[in-house]
Design a protein around this motif. Structure first.
Motif, PDB file in Angstrom:
ATOM      1  N   ALA A   1       0.811  -1.219   0.000  1.00  0.00           N
ATOM      2  CA  ALA A   1       0.000   0.000   0.000  1.00  0.00           C
ATOM      3  C   ALA A   1       0.848   1.275   0.000  1.00  0.00           C
ATOM      4  O   ALA A   1       0.519   2.228  -0.720  1.00  0.00           O
ATOM      5  N   PRO A   2       1.952   1.361   0.786  1.00  0.00           N
ATOM      6  CA  PRO A   2       2.759   2.592   0.714  1.00  0.00           C
ATOM      7  C   PRO A   2       3.293   2.874  -0.682  1.00  0.00           C
ATOM      8  O   PRO A   2       3.340   4.041  -1.110  1.00  0.00           O
ATOM      9  N   LEU A   3       3.719   1.833  -1.417  1.00  0.00           N
ATOM     10  CA  LEU A   3       4.199   2.044  -2.783  1.00  0.00           C
ATOM     11  C   LEU A   3       3.077   2.533  -3.689  1.00  0.00           C
ATOM     12  O   LEU A   3       3.279   3.426  -4.526  1.00  0.00           O
ATOM     13  N   ILE A   4       1.892   1.941  -3.526  1.00  0.00           N
ATOM     14  CA  ILE A   4       0.766   2.385  -4.351  1.00  0.00           C
ATOM     15  C   ILE A   4       0.416   3.834  -4.049  1.00  0.00           C
ATOM     16  O   ILE A   4       0.096   4.617  -4.954  1.00  0.00           O
ATOM     17  N   LEU A   5       0.511   4.221  -2.778  1.00  0.00           N
ATOM     18  CA  LEU A   5       0.219   5.609  -2.411  1.00  0.00           C
ATOM     19  C   LEU A   5       1.232   6.574  -3.011  1.00  0.00           C
ATOM     20  O   LEU A   5       0.900   7.726  -3.320  1.00  0.00           O
ATOM     21  N   ILE A   6       2.460   6.103  -3.196  1.00  0.00           N
ATOM     22  CA  ILE A   6       3.487   6.970  -3.794  1.00  0.00           C
ATOM     23  C   ILE A   6       3.234   7.175  -5.282  1.00  0.00           C
ATOM     24  O   ILE A   6       3.311   8.298  -5.791  1.00  0.00           O
ATOM     25  N   TYR A   7       2.923   6.092  -5.985  1.00  0.00           N
ATOM     26  CA  TYR A   7       2.848   6.153  -7.444  1.00  0.00           C
ATOM     27  C   TYR A   7       1.456   6.486  -7.972  1.00  0.00           C
ATOM     28  O   TYR A   7       1.332   6.895  -9.133  1.00  0.00           O
TER      29      TYR A   7
ATOM     30  N   THR B   1      -3.758  10.063  -7.064  1.00  0.00           N
ATOM     31  CA  THR B   1      -4.528  10.601  -5.939  1.00  0.00           C
ATOM     32  C   THR B   1      -4.677   9.521  -4.861  1.00  0.00           C
ATOM     33  O   THR B   1      -4.489   8.329  -5.125  1.00  0.00           O
ATOM     34  N   THR B   2      -5.039   9.968  -3.667  1.00  0.00           N
ATOM     35  CA  THR B   2      -5.248   9.015  -2.575  1.00  0.00           C
ATOM     36  C   THR B   2      -6.424   8.103  -2.866  1.00  0.00           C
ATOM     37  O   THR B   2      -6.382   6.897  -2.579  1.00  0.00           O
ATOM     38  N   GLN B   3      -7.498   8.640  -3.425  1.00  0.00           N
ATOM     39  CA  GLN B   3      -8.676   7.828  -3.728  1.00  0.00           C
ATOM     40  C   GLN B   3      -8.363   6.743  -4.750  1.00  0.00           C
ATOM     41  O   GLN B   3      -8.826   5.599  -4.629  1.00  0.00           O
ATOM     42  N   SER B   4      -7.570   7.082  -5.754  1.00  0.00           N
ATOM     43  CA  SER B   4      -7.192   6.060  -6.733  1.00  0.00           C
ATOM     44  C   SER B   4      -6.302   4.994  -6.111  1.00  0.00           C
ATOM     45  O   SER B   4      -6.396   3.808  -6.457  1.00  0.00           O
ATOM     46  N   ALA B   5      -5.446   5.394  -5.164  1.00  0.00           N
ATOM     47  CA  ALA B   5      -4.610   4.414  -4.471  1.00  0.00           C
ATOM     48  C   ALA B   5      -5.468   3.451  -3.647  1.00  0.00           C
ATOM     49  O   ALA B   5      -5.235   2.234  -3.633  1.00  0.00           O
ATOM     50  N   LEU B   6      -6.467   4.002  -2.953  1.00  0.00           N
ATOM     51  CA  LEU B   6      -7.371   3.155  -2.187  1.00  0.00           C
ATOM     52  C   LEU B   6      -8.130   2.195  -3.101  1.00  0.00           C
ATOM     53  O   LEU B   6      -8.324   1.015  -2.773  1.00  0.00           O
ATOM     54  N   LEU B   7      -8.534   2.691  -4.259  1.00  0.00           N
ATOM     55  CA  LEU B   7      -9.256   1.849  -5.213  1.00  0.00           C
ATOM     56  C   LEU B   7      -8.377   0.714  -5.725  1.00  0.00           C
ATOM     57  O   LEU B   7      -8.827  -0.435  -5.845  1.00  0.00           O
ATOM     58  N   ILE B   8      -7.121   1.016  -6.004  1.00  0.00           N
ATOM     59  CA  ILE B   8      -6.203  -0.017  -6.498  1.00  0.00           C
ATOM     60  C   ILE B   8      -5.973  -1.085  -5.422  1.00  0.00           C
ATOM     61  O   ILE B   8      -5.975  -2.286  -5.714  1.00  0.00           O
TER      62      ILE B   8
ATOM     63  N   ALA C   1      -6.809  -0.284   3.356  1.00  0.00           N
ATOM     64  CA  ALA C   1      -6.127   0.734   2.561  1.00  0.00           C
ATOM     65  C   ALA C   1      -6.303   2.117   3.178  1.00  0.00           C
ATOM     66  O   ALA C   1      -5.381   2.940   3.169  1.00  0.00           O
ATOM     67  N   GLU C   2      -7.484   2.391   3.730  1.00  0.00           N
ATOM     68  CA  GLU C   2      -7.696   3.675   4.399  1.00  0.00           C
ATOM     69  C   GLU C   2      -6.819   3.794   5.644  1.00  0.00           C
ATOM     70  O   GLU C   2      -6.287   4.876   5.934  1.00  0.00           O
ATOM     71  N   PHE C   3      -6.671   2.693   6.390  1.00  0.00           N
ATOM     72  CA  PHE C   3      -5.758   2.713   7.537  1.00  0.00           C
ATOM     73  C   PHE C   3      -4.339   3.020   7.082  1.00  0.00           C
ATOM     74  O   PHE C   3      -3.618   3.805   7.717  1.00  0.00           O
ATOM     75  N   ALA C   4      -3.899   2.353   5.995  1.00  0.00           N
ATOM     76  CA  ALA C   4      -2.531   2.556   5.513  1.00  0.00           C
ATOM     77  C   ALA C   4      -2.329   3.965   4.975  1.00  0.00           C
ATOM     78  O   ALA C   4      -1.276   4.571   5.163  1.00  0.00           O
TER      79      ALA C   4
END
Length: 284
Positions: A131-137, A140-147, A217-220
């Protein structure tokens, strides 16, 4: 018997069907017993808090949780909507992507050999770790949560649908070949209907996992503000020692998970009740 005597050619009457009373009683009990169990647990919870004078910031009484649910409903309902939006979007993408890739894997052995191991690796990797890597790349945060939610919900659909496509009756496959059916005719008229029960099992699993993954994902992500989901509200309530609201948010999450499970089970029942053995009730 003399020739003048009439011959009884009447068909014997069919045996009477068993009364529906026991079946109706069983269905009623399936509803009443869990509700009674829930009421008993809530009563035990209330008795323990009152009998031992437990502080509300340790374990709130049920009426305090209900009060927090009512007073904080605008905040909790908005957060629930955000979490549900991520959950259902991830589930929809997982269903479409899982079925399409499963069809590719079933149609081509080489594609399965090339892609399936990497999908397994993606599935067994803990979502909290990536999850941290997804949040970096992610943009947006919402798209990271969706992924993150999609990754967790995707594999049950893919795995079950692929297994269903491979479990088609070989005798029926030979029959389709005998009548000269094309690969696409065999896929749409035989393999996909045969894989439907497997797909629906994957749907039930993916529905719950999509909600779990969205919360994790929201927690992360630790997202805050107006666009935050229930996970952040739980963390916020914990930091502020607002335990009644924390319990209210947890109850909302549990109720949402139960609702998703029953909705996917209902879809499965409606699609299979008239033809598949898993949904047809035995007559004896």
């Amino acid at each position: 018997m003399s020739a003048a005597e009439p011959v009884d050619t009447a068909v014997p009457a069919a045996a009477p069907r068993p009364p529906s009373g026991p079946r109706m009683t069983e269905q009623v009990l399936r509803v009443i017993v869990p509700i009674a169990m829930l009421v008993a647990l809530v009563a035990l919870w209330h008795w323990y808090v009152v009998a031992y004078n437990v502080p509300h910031y340790i374990l709130p009484a049920p009426e305090r949780v209900a009060q927090a649910m009512i007073e904080d409903w605008p905040t909790l309902s908005g957060a629930l909507f955000v979490t549900l939006k991520i959950t259902f979007a991830a589930l929809a993408i997982a269903l479409v992507g899982g079925v399409l890739i499963a069809v590719l894997l079933a149609q081509s052995k080489w594609i399965e050999i090339a892609l399936y191991p990497y999908m397994v690796i993606l599935q067994v990797t803990p979502i909290v770790a990536i999850a941290p890597l997804i949040l970096i790349y992610a943009p947006t945060t919402q798209s990271a949560l969706l992924i993150c939610a999609w990754i967790v919900a995707f594999f049950p659909v893919l795995s079950n649908t692929t297994q269903g496509l491979k479990s088609t009756d070989h005798n029926l496959l030979n029959l389709f070949e005998l009548y000269g059916a094309s690969r696409w005719q065999t896929l749409f008229l035989l393999k996909l209907p045969a894989a439907l029960p497997y797909f629906l099992v994957g749907l039930r699993i993916a529905g719950g996992l999509a909600l779990i993954a969205a919360v994790v994902a929201e927690f992360a992500a630790g997202s805050a503000g107006a666009g935050s989901g229930l996970a952040f509200r739980i963390l916020e309530s914990q930091y502020r020692l607002n335990i009644p609201r924390l319990f209210a948010a947890l109850i909302l999450l549990c109720a949402t998970g139960v609702a998703i499970f029953f909705a996917t089970s209902l879809v499965s029942h409606l699609l299979l009740r008239k033809w598949h053995e898993s949904a047809i009730r035995r007559e004896n």
